[in-house]
Scaffold this active site. Sequence first.
Site, short mmCIF file in Angstrom:
data_model
loop_
_atom_site.label_atom_id
_atom_site.label_comp_id
_atom_site.label_asym_id
_atom_site.label_seq_id
_atom_site.Cartn_x
_atom_site.Cartn_y
_atom_site.Cartn_z
N SER A 50 1.44 -6.59 -16.45
CA SER A 50 1.79 -6.08 -17.70
C SER A 50 2.98 -5.80 -17.89
O SER A 50 3.88 -5.70 -16.91
CB SER A 50 0.74 -4.84 -17.81
N ASP A 60 0.57 -10.46 -18.19
CA ASP A 60 -0.68 -9.82 -18.81
C ASP A 60 -0.17 -9.57 -20.46
O ASP A 60 0.72 -8.76 -20.29
CB ASP A 60 -1.24 -9.20 -18.12
N ASP A 120 0.54 -12.83 -25.98
CA ASP A 120 -0.53 -12.05 -26.95
C ASP A 120 -0.11 -11.98 -28.42
O ASP A 120 0.56 -10.78 -28.95
CB ASP A 120 -0.87 -10.68 -26.38
N HIS A 172 -11.17 -10.47 -21.09
CA HIS A 172 -10.38 -9.18 -20.99
C HIS A 172 -11.32 -8.14 -20.69
O HIS A 172 -12.31 -8.11 -21.04
CB HIS A 172 -9.29 -8.97 -21.84
N GLY A 173 -10.68 -7.10 -20.29
CA GLY A 173 -11.46 -5.77 -20.28
C GLY A 173 -12.86 -5.65 -19.08
O GLY A 173 -13.69 -5.20 -19.24
N ASN A 180 -10.46 -10.68 -16.40
CA ASN A 180 -9.32 -9.42 -15.92
C ASN A 180 -9.75 -8.27 -15.60
O ASN A 180 -10.63 -7.59 -16.22
CB ASN A 180 -8.37 -9.27 -17.33
N THR A 215 -8.13 -1.51 -14.98
CA THR A 215 -8.56 -0.08 -14.63
C THR A 215 -9.39 0.19 -13.39
O THR A 215 -9.22 1.20 -12.71
CB THR A 215 -9.52 0.43 -15.90
#
Length: 287
Positions: free
Chosen positions: A49, A84, A105, A207-208, A229, A232
């Site tokens: 990121s 990202d 994005d 994502h997530g 992706n 966390t």
Amino acid sequence: MLVNARDMLVKASKGHYAVAQININNLEWTKAVLQTAQELQSPVILGVSEGAGKYMTGMATVAAMVKAMDKSLGITVPVALHLDHGSYEGCLDCIEAGFTSIMFDGSHFSIEENVQKTTELVKKAHDLGMSIEAEVGSIGGEEDGVVGAGEVADPAECKRIADLGIDFLAAGIGNIHGVYPDNWKGLDFDALGKINEITGGMPLVLHGGTGIPEEMIKKAISLGVSKINVNTECQLTFAAATRKYIEAGKDLQGKGFDPRKLLAPGAEAIKATTKEKFEVFGSIGKA
Ligand code: 13P
């Protein structure tokens, strides 16, 4: 072996499995993910990121570290170094730094502006042999300051962006960055099915990935998702393992305070989480 992400995702799409994008935050993360991919002969995408890039003192540092580590660890499996949720400027920065793949994005822009900026970046990326991901419909929650409302992507807009020559598409389908709330409604498979159909088999990105139940992952893969992706979850398992080490007082025993010892349980936890993701996504042995 550093490569762009195009071929590995086309292969995954044909083979009905998904390649994991594991986000990296520092040297330990990078090493743990690369070693796991090599050991399990899995392709992998290292996600960075803009916030993590800044933390590591810039994308040039990240690219230099990943390239050197790929070589020094003798990594032979395909590895993509991917930005990202990039801003337009962030994409230019990573193109310059020598990444092999970028994500633009533009989901928070109007569709016209998203189309215009994505078109420009497709050309710049492809001129250098890099792959490019674009986004339609935002991913809910927050990641490193990128906040999304979580709207489900409009299939017609997905088609417009897919037709710009991008290599893979992130489409919001009710997925959220971070831990899913108890009242989460789940992924919108109806929308995913329509997006898959209208984009004609383009590799889709979920994502997530933290906390999505296995059966939803499998269904998403069957509906065209080829890249998932995860960020966390590695942070949580790293923190839990480090906490356990310190709470057991191990940092106070002998030379347990040595960072190479202190960070070792966390690194092992990242390896275990990465392995688990490769298993569920079906990418083991697919290098
Ligand atoms: P999680 O942090 O929820 O795993 O999401 C990661 C992600 O989508 C990176 O873009």
